[in-house]
Write an enzyme that holds these catalytic residues in place. Structure first.
Site, PDB file in Angstrom:
ATOM      1  N   ASP A  46       0.831  -1.195   0.000  1.00  0.00           N
ATOM      2  CA  ASP A  46       0.000   0.000   0.000  1.00  0.00           C
ATOM      3  C   ASP A  46       0.874   1.256   0.000  1.00  0.00           C
ATOM      4  OD1 ASP A  46      -1.954   2.010   0.615  1.00  0.00           O
ATOM      5  OD2 ASP A  46      -3.219   0.433   1.450  1.00  0.00           O
ATOM      6  N   THR A  81      -7.247   3.689  -1.318  1.00  0.00           N
ATOM      7  CA  THR A  81      -6.932   2.275  -1.113  1.00  0.00           C
ATOM      8  C   THR A  81      -8.045   1.314  -1.544  1.00  0.00           C
ATOM      9  OG1 THR A  81      -5.433   2.819   0.669  1.00  0.00           O
ATOM     10  CG2 THR A  81      -6.321   0.578   0.662  1.00  0.00           C
ATOM     11  N   ASN A 102     -13.121   5.317   0.020  1.00  0.00           N
ATOM     12  CA  ASN A 102     -12.961   4.635   1.316  1.00  0.00           C
ATOM     13  C   ASN A 102     -14.119   4.966   2.250  1.00  0.00           C
ATOM     14  OD1 ASN A 102     -10.495   3.604   0.519  1.00  0.00           O
ATOM     15  ND2 ASN A 102      -9.272   5.096   1.653  1.00  0.00           N
ATOM     16  N   TYR A 168      -9.180  -8.603   8.618  1.00  0.00           N
ATOM     17  CA  TYR A 168      -8.086  -7.644   8.583  1.00  0.00           C
ATOM     18  C   TYR A 168      -7.679  -7.192   9.980  1.00  0.00           C
ATOM     19  CZ  TYR A 168      -5.121  -3.736   7.517  1.00  0.00           C
ATOM     20  OH  TYR A 168      -4.046  -2.882   7.457  1.00  0.00           O
ATOM     21  N   ASP A 249      -1.255   0.388  -4.787  1.00  0.00           N
ATOM     22  CA  ASP A 249      -2.577   0.907  -5.147  1.00  0.00           C
ATOM     23  C   ASP A 249      -2.519   2.359  -5.612  1.00  0.00           C
ATOM     24  OD1 ASP A 249      -1.798   1.552  -2.562  1.00  0.00           O
ATOM     25  OD2 ASP A 249      -3.770   1.280  -1.669  1.00  0.00           O
ATOM     26  N   HIS A 250      -1.483   3.075  -5.192  1.00  0.00           N
ATOM     27  CA  HIS A 250      -1.313   4.497  -5.521  1.00  0.00           C
ATOM     28  C   HIS A 250       0.020   4.917  -4.935  1.00  0.00           C
ATOM     29  CE1 HIS A 250      -2.121   4.923  -1.306  1.00  0.00           C
ATOM     30  NE2 HIS A 250      -3.254   4.246  -1.460  1.00  0.00           N
ATOM     31  N   HIS A 350      -2.901  10.841  -0.579  1.00  0.00           N
ATOM     32  CA  HIS A 350      -3.179  10.416  -1.953  1.00  0.00           C
ATOM     33  C   HIS A 350      -4.672  10.549  -2.156  1.00  0.00           C
ATOM     34  CE1 HIS A 350      -4.442   6.631  -0.058  1.00  0.00           C
ATOM     35  NE2 HIS A 350      -3.379   6.803   0.708  1.00  0.00           N
TER      36      HIS A 350
HETATM   37  P1  AMP Z   1      -6.076   4.960   2.904  1.00  0.00           P
HETATM   38  O1  AMP Z   1      -6.937   5.780   3.811  1.00  0.00           O
HETATM   39  O2  AMP Z   1      -6.565   4.979   1.492  1.00  0.00           O
HETATM   40  O3  AMP Z   1      -4.658   5.323   3.046  1.00  0.00           O
HETATM   41  O4  AMP Z   1      -6.244   3.466   3.397  1.00  0.00           O
HETATM   42  C1  AMP Z   1      -5.191   2.726   3.918  1.00  0.00           C
HETATM   43  C2  AMP Z   1      -5.632   1.993   5.125  1.00  0.00           C
HETATM   44  O5  AMP Z   1      -6.546   0.967   4.770  1.00  0.00           O
HETATM   45  C3  AMP Z   1      -4.469   1.310   5.797  1.00  0.00           C
HETATM   46  O6  AMP Z   1      -4.066   2.028   6.914  1.00  0.00           O
HETATM   47  C4  AMP Z   1      -5.015  -0.036   6.173  1.00  0.00           C
HETATM   48  O7  AMP Z   1      -4.867  -0.278   7.549  1.00  0.00           O
HETATM   49  C5  AMP Z   1      -6.465   0.001   5.784  1.00  0.00           C
HETATM   50  N1  AMP Z   1      -6.917  -1.297   5.272  1.00  0.00           N
HETATM   51  C6  AMP Z   1      -6.306  -2.045   4.345  1.00  0.00           C
HETATM   52  N2  AMP Z   1      -6.967  -3.201   4.126  1.00  0.00           N
HETATM   53  C7  AMP Z   1      -8.023  -3.180   4.937  1.00  0.00           C
HETATM   54  C8  AMP Z   1      -9.076  -4.085   5.189  1.00  0.00           C
HETATM   55  N3  AMP Z   1      -9.165  -5.242   4.532  1.00  0.00           N
HETATM   56  N4  AMP Z   1     -10.004  -3.726   6.100  1.00  0.00           N
HETATM   57  C9  AMP Z   1      -9.927  -2.548   6.759  1.00  0.00           C
HETATM   58  N5  AMP Z   1      -8.946  -1.654   6.575  1.00  0.00           N
HETATM   59  C10 AMP Z   1      -7.997  -1.962   5.674  1.00  0.00           C
HETATM   60 ZN    ZN Z   2      -3.593   2.705  -0.192  1.00  0.00          ZN
HETATM   61 ZN    ZN Z   3      -3.058   5.744   2.398  1.00  0.00          ZN
END
Ligand code: AMP
Ligand code: ZN
Ligand code: ZN
Length: 415
Positions: A46, A81, A102, A168, A249-250, A350
């Site tokens: 990630d 994500t 998200n 998760y 993912d980015h 991002h």
């Molecule tokens: P973002 O807010 O786009 O940066 O999302 C990244 C976050 O998504 C990370 O901190 C992960 O802990 C969370 N994440 C990844 N996979 C899962 C999942 N299967 N269920 C819940 N949270 C997740």
């Molecule tokens: Zn991500």
């Molecule tokens: Zn992130």
């Protein structure tokens, strides 16, 4: 699949033939080791921005790239994500697979909100049933799958989960994640997954907290790289051939406290609801307040542009899904849209335009069915799905957004 079966059969036959020539019986373990069909392992790191791999701390990932192919990949919009993980495993843009952010509000369930932290919503198939991820199609085709974390893999999508999946939990260490996959590979063939996912969150987490240029972000990558090395060594020790597809993912963009746009000061709570904030902010007007929201948002702004979702630029392929908020505001590079007072904001974010270099993602593939050294143009992450279905040996679902031609040169010609 046919290709894989033939290769497996050929390998087993050559062991038998060679042993027959030598006049000895091969030990049973030799046949078992040689007869293994390749597993497809889809790895996500990630928030791994492609230039991190030039920092000199990722010898194992770089060795994978050197033995196979590496390219820059464009995330789907929005560069977040959950939408992008789902695009990789469905071949669909977020607008079509339904995980449009998200954080989501659906007009059919106006009283609740999908967020990553709320399992009651994020694990409800209601949110996920608009598309079929590859593990569901594989399971339905009789191909066993295992997910060592992947967004959506905990949910019974179209009634089906991977036969091996885990809820998760960030606290599961990287070593535990690698060992889980290796344990699956030690199983007898009948219960050994043939498609596996593996997910690492730490590079993204540290990139948010301390920024993409922080030494700690580089250290987080070094740690994940060590784990990738452990995985490859473990697979070799077991004798398990693997086609590894490693993606992010980015990327990650540097943000700062003095580059904040306060959308809550433009949209009062009795006029509209700010559904999401960050590089992308979505706003829904309260009943009768559409023109107030339009007047506030659609005017020119410094470091931010807003659109009605129907007028959002076509290249984003975003806005038809009812879950996309009515108004979309996108921050300029380095800026963040916020809806409340904060002592400080994250140092990395991002969610920006996927065409921005900071948002670019990584694609690496290596393994027995992957040609080495194929040169690839920058491509869209929905194009990964048709490669995965080819490697796993299943038919893709029809009418996806991804193009099989993009990554066709990555496949080693049948031998
Ligand atoms: P973002 O807010 O786009 O940066 O999302 C990244 C976050 O998504 C990370 O901190 C992960 O802990 C969370 N994440 C990844 N996979 C899962 C999942 N299967 N269920 C819940 N949270 C997740
Ligand atoms: Zn991500
Ligand atoms: Zn992130």
């Amino acid at each position: 699949m046919m290709q894989n079966h033939l290769r497996t059969l050929f390998a087993a036959l050559s062991v038998l033939i060679l042993s027959a020539c030598a006049g000895t019986q091969p030990p049973a373990t030799t046949i078992a080791a040689e007869a293994r069909a390749p597993v497809t392992i889809l790895i996500s790191i990630d928030g791994l921005r492609p230039d991190y791999l030039d920092r000199g701390v990722s010898p194992n990932i770089n060795a994978l790239a050197a033995s196979g192919v590496k390219a820059l990949m464009r995330p789907s919009f929005p560069s977040l994500t959950f939408p992008n993980h789902h695009s990789v495993v469905t071949g669909l843009r977020p607008d079509r697979h339904g995980i449009v952010d998200n954080t989501m509000v659906d007009p059919r369930r106006p009283e609740v909100r999908f967020t990553l932290g709320d399992a009651r919503q994020s694990l409800d198939p209601f949110w996920w049933d608009e598309a079929e991820p590859i593990w569901v199609t594989a399971e339905k085709a009789g191909v066993r799958t295992g997910t060592m974390f992947w967004p959506g893999s905990e949910v019974a999508i179209h009634g089906t989960r991977p036969q091996d999946w885990l809820r998760y939990d960030k606290a599961v260490s990287g070593t535990q994640r690698i060992n889980t996959v290796l344990d699956w590979m030690r199983r007898p063939p009948a219960i050994r997954p043939r498609f596996v996912t593996l997910y690492f969150d730490t590079v993204d987490t540290v990139g948010h907290e301390l920024g993409p240029d922080a030494p700690e972000t580089t250290t987080a990558l070094a740690e994940v790289d060590r784990l990738i090395g452990d995985l490859v060594a473990g697979l070799n020790a077991i004798g398990q051939p693997a086609n590894v597809v490693l993606v992010s993912d980015h990327g990650m963009g540097a943000t700062a406290d003095d580059r904040v746009i306060r959308i809550d000061r433009m949209i009062a709570p009795d006029v509209g609801t700010v559904v999401t904030e960050g590089p992308l902010s979505g706003v829904n007007a309260l009943p009768g307040k559409d023109s107030d929201v339009a007047a506030a948002l659609l005017a020119p702004h410094d470091h931010m542009q807003c659109w009605r979702k129907g007028a959002f630029p076509a290249r984003f392929a975003y806005g038809k899904n009812p879950r996309v908020p009515e108004f979309l505001c996108l921050a300029a590079r380095g800026w963040a849209i916020q809806a409340r007072d904060r002592e400080s904001i994250l140092k990395g974010m991002h969610g920006y335009d996927p065409a921005e270099p900071d948002m670019a993602a990584v694609f690496i593939a290596a393994g027995p069915d992957i040609a080495s050294g194929a040169a690839l143009p920058v491509f869209d992450n929905v194009d990964v799905y048709p490669l995965l279905t080819r490697l796993v040996g299943i038919a893709p679902v029809p009418a996806i957004d991804g193009r099989a031609e993009t990554l066709a040169p990555v496949l080693r010609p049948a031998n």
